[in-house]
Motif scaffolding. Structure first.
Motif, PDB file in Angstrom:
ATOM      1  N   SER A   8       0.853  -1.185   0.000  1.00 13.26           N
ATOM      2  CA  SER A   8       0.000   0.000   0.000  1.00 13.26           C
ATOM      3  C   SER A   8       0.887   1.233   0.000  1.00 13.26           C
ATOM      4  N   LEU A   9       0.392   2.301  -0.609  1.00 14.26           N
ATOM      5  CA  LEU A   9       1.098   3.575  -0.702  1.00 14.26           C
ATOM      6  C   LEU A   9       0.154   4.699  -0.279  1.00 14.26           C
ATOM      7  N   GLU A  10       0.666   5.640   0.510  1.00 17.82           N
ATOM      8  CA  GLU A  10      -0.107   6.809   0.927  1.00 17.82           C
ATOM      9  C   GLU A  10       0.868   7.921   1.287  1.00 17.82           C
ATOM     10  N   PRO A  11       0.418   9.168   1.342  1.00 20.24           N
ATOM     11  CA  PRO A  11       1.332  10.264   1.690  1.00 20.24           C
ATOM     12  C   PRO A  11       1.900  10.107   3.090  1.00 20.24           C
ATOM     13  N   LYS A  12       3.142  10.562   3.271  1.00 22.58           N
ATOM     14  CA  LYS A  12       3.766  10.506   4.597  1.00 22.58           C
ATOM     15  C   LYS A  12       3.155  11.527   5.538  1.00 22.58           C
ATOM     16  N   LYS A  13       2.682  12.637   4.961  1.00 20.79           N
ATOM     17  CA  LYS A  13       2.118  13.713   5.769  1.00 20.79           C
ATOM     18  C   LYS A  13       0.757  14.110   5.208  1.00 20.79           C
ATOM     19  N   ALA A  26      -2.845   9.727  -7.926  1.00 21.68           N
ATOM     20  CA  ALA A  26      -2.060   8.525  -7.617  1.00 21.68           C
ATOM     21  C   ALA A  26      -1.781   7.737  -8.897  1.00 21.68           C
ATOM     22  N   GLU A  27      -2.793   7.653  -9.761  1.00 22.15           N
ATOM     23  CA  GLU A  27      -2.614   6.945 -11.027  1.00 22.15           C
ATOM     24  C   GLU A  27      -1.662   7.708 -11.945  1.00 22.15           C
ATOM     25  N   ARG A  28      -1.778   9.018 -11.956  1.00 20.61           N
ATOM     26  CA  ARG A  28      -0.890   9.830 -12.789  1.00 20.61           C
ATOM     27  C   ARG A  28       0.572   9.644 -12.371  1.00 20.61           C
ATOM     28  N   MET A  29       0.833   9.626 -11.062  1.00 20.72           N
ATOM     29  CA  MET A  29       2.195   9.423 -10.564  1.00 20.72           C
ATOM     30  C   MET A  29       2.748   8.067 -11.004  1.00 20.72           C
ATOM     31  N   THR A  30       1.893   7.062 -10.907  1.00 18.06           N
ATOM     32  CA  THR A  30       2.313   5.714 -11.296  1.00 18.06           C
ATOM     33  C   THR A  30       2.619   5.656 -12.786  1.00 18.06           C
ATOM     34  N   LYS A  31       1.751   6.242 -13.588  1.00 19.86           N
ATOM     35  CA  LYS A  31       1.955   6.226 -15.031  1.00 19.86           C
ATOM     36  C   LYS A  31       3.222   6.988 -15.433  1.00 19.86           C
ATOM     37  N   GLN A  61      -4.820  -0.626  -7.189  1.00 23.22           N
ATOM     38  CA  GLN A  61      -6.236  -0.286  -6.992  1.00 23.22           C
ATOM     39  C   GLN A  61      -6.344   0.800  -5.935  1.00 23.22           C
ATOM     40  N   TRP A  62      -7.187   1.789  -6.179  1.00 26.19           N
ATOM     41  CA  TRP A  62      -7.446   2.853  -5.208  1.00 26.19           C
ATOM     42  C   TRP A  62      -8.487   2.346  -4.211  1.00 26.19           C
ATOM     43  N   LYS A  63      -8.096   2.299  -2.942  1.00 23.19           N
ATOM     44  CA  LYS A  63      -8.991   1.742  -1.924  1.00 23.19           C
ATOM     45  C   LYS A  63      -8.669   2.350  -0.565  1.00 23.19           C
ATOM     46  N   LYS A  64      -9.688   2.834   0.111  1.00 21.20           N
ATOM     47  CA  LYS A  64      -9.541   3.413   1.457  1.00 21.20           C
ATOM     48  C   LYS A  64      -8.486   4.510   1.499  1.00 21.20           C
ATOM     49  N   GLN A  65      -8.525   5.375   0.509  1.00 18.05           N
ATOM     50  CA  GLN A  65      -7.609   6.508   0.399  1.00 18.05           C
ATOM     51  C   GLN A  65      -6.144   6.088   0.283  1.00 18.05           C
ATOM     52  N   LYS A  66      -5.933   4.881  -0.188  1.00 17.95           N
ATOM     53  CA  LYS A  66      -4.582   4.379  -0.415  1.00 17.95           C
ATOM     54  C   LYS A  66      -4.478   3.770  -1.807  1.00 17.95           C
ATOM     55  N   LEU A  67      -3.261   3.764  -2.336  1.00 16.92           N
ATOM     56  CA  LEU A  67      -2.987   3.035  -3.566  1.00 16.92           C
ATOM     57  C   LEU A  67      -2.477   1.659  -3.143  1.00 16.92           C
ATOM     58  N   GLN A  68      -3.336   0.663  -3.305  1.00 23.30           N
ATOM     59  CA  GLN A  68      -3.009  -0.681  -2.837  1.00 23.30           C
ATOM     60  C   GLN A  68      -2.863  -1.629  -4.019  1.00 23.30           C
ATOM     61  N   GLY A  69      -2.251  -2.781  -3.753  1.00 21.76           N
ATOM     62  CA  GLY A  69      -2.142  -3.754  -4.823  1.00 21.76           C
ATOM     63  C   GLY A  69      -1.314  -4.950  -4.461  1.00 21.76           C
ATOM     64  N   GLU A  70      -1.073  -5.769  -5.473  1.00 22.42           N
ATOM     65  CA  GLU A  70      -0.269  -6.966  -5.267  1.00 22.42           C
ATOM     66  C   GLU A  70       0.326  -7.420  -6.591  1.00 22.42           C
TER      67      GLU A  70
END
Length: 415
Positions: A8-13, A26-31, A61-70
């Motif tokens: 999972s990925l989310e902002p530090k602050k 989040a998707e734009r950053m990944t792309k 996948q965007w879920k619970k205000q996080k960029l999650q995946g596997e």
């Protein structure tokens, strides 16, 4: 048992560099990172799918205000496993994100690539060889084949994988030698940390085995792209190391299809002649509801056809066949033949027969002149329980009734 990385990925602050943390950004950053690193990405069923190599994907996948995946890494290999960690860390570092990773191999914490590869990937591969080498030839014939892709036709005496077919003799030799890990680099696409000659050759092998239609590049953009990529990968592999087993026959064939002057491969090491590469040289099966249908592997799918029927074809200049199909389901009642389906021309012959529990009706029409060409058409319906399969097959040369009928007879009940 599969090997996976979850994250999972989310902002530090809470204050995030003046940028709103949402799904779009989040998707734009990944792309952006995908483009920078030369990878590819797609959207599929609500996920952003990042591809690092053939058989090597990361699902976001965007879920619970996080960029999650596997990512399932055991097919693409230990090098891919390390590359996934590297991609996630670069994304986190570049965008100042907090990264959480679940990696049961321990590589994320310890960074011991050789230990991770030996303990997890090579052990998994050894256990897999022990398992499949004991399979009976009349039973299952696929392993490590993409679950959502077409199903290839059975090949006598062989088990089919994502990268090529293996004979039972070869598999038993691996299992009984006690040195199955020596064969792992023939199986994993990405076996080392770096992208070595084996990586490029194996990447080409996946394309040859699953995607290549072995048709001229002039036929379609899809053929051109696949043929060109295979040639580029194989030539890069051979330039890096001329000692690795090389698919000479397939390389020369694809070069001919692409009008490409091949490299000198006389001193290259050939694959053993028993090795079978190219599932689309045979029939392939696709599933609709409770039935599957077989079509020639070199047929393309017409994704630009807006009709309700799926359309497969080989091209006017390359056979001139069209295969149309769709299924209707009647909840709570048995499917029945629809007489109007067989009124698409002047009927020359009808044939009814059973295929196990399925009932089949076919109609062959008299040749018809359409836009200056002669069309030979047939219609069919296949009934099983609540489902009715509707099919039209078109040929542009006479004498193909038995060929068309054989495609109908290849329909199978899959439930």
């Amino acid at each position: 048992m599969s090997i996976r990385i979850r994250f999972s990925l989310e902002p530090k602050k809470k204050i995030f560099s003046g940028i709103v943390w949402n799904c779009q950004n989040a998707e734009r950053m990944t792309k952006n990172l995908v483009k920078e690193m030369g990878y590819q990405c797609y959207r599929m069923d609500g996920f952003l799918l990042v591809q690092l190599c053939p058989e090597g994907y990361i699902w976001f996948q965007w879920k619970k205000q996080k960029l999650q995946g596997e990512s399932q890494t055991n097919i693409a290999g230990p090098g891919f496993h390390a590359a996934v960690i590297d991609f996630l860390e670069q994304l986190a570092g570049k965008e100042r994100l907090k990264l959480k990773v679940e990696d049961r191999t321990g590589y994320f914490i310890r960074r011991d690539f050789l230990a991770m590869r030996q303990k997890y990937f090579y052990q998994w591969f050894s256990d897999l060889m022990d398992l499949v080498s004991g399979w009976k030839e009349s039973g299952e014939y696929l392993f490590c084949w993409p679950a959502v892709y077409y199903i290839p036709e059975r090949q006598e005496g062989k088990l089919i994988t994502h990268i090529r077919s293996f004979s039972y003799k070869e598999l038993k030799g691996m299992a009984n030698s006690g040195m199955s890990v020596a064969f792992a680099r023939d199986f994993f696409v990405w076996n080392e940390v770096e992208k070595d000659a084996w990586f490029y050759r194996n990447s080409a092998m996946v394309l040859l085995n699953q995607f290549c239609c072995f048709m001229p590049s002039d036929r379609s953009e899809q053929d051109r792209e696949v043929n060109e990529t295979i040639i580029d990968l194989l030539e890069k592999a051979l330039t890096m190391d001329r000692r690795i087993p090389f698919p000479k026959k397939e390389y020369l064939e694809v070069c001919g299809l692409h009008h490409h002057a091949p490299m000198d491969i006389e001193d290259a090491v050939s694959f053993h002649e028993e090795n079978a590469i190219g599932c689309r040289k045979h029939l392939v099966y696709r599933k609709i509801g409770n039935m599957s249908f077989g079509i020639p592997g070199n047929f393309l799918y017409d994704d630009g056809d807006p009709g309700i029927m799926d359309h497969y074809f080989d091209g006017i200049l390359y056979g001139g066949h069209d295969y149309y199909i769709y299924a209707a389901v009647f909840e709570g009642r048995q499917a029945e033949f629809k007489s109007q389906w067989f009124e698409q021309g002047k009927v020359e012959e009808t044939v009814d027969f059973n295929m196990g529990e399925a009932r089949v009706r076919t109609a062959f029409y008299e040749p018809e002149e359409i836009k200056g060409e002669t069309i030979y058409a047939m219609s069919a319906q296949v009934l099983y329980k609540e489902q009715r399969m509707n099919i039209n097959i078109i040929s542009r040369k006479p004498g193909e009734k038995e060929w068309a009928l054989s495609l109908i007879k290849n329909i199978k009940i899959t439930e």
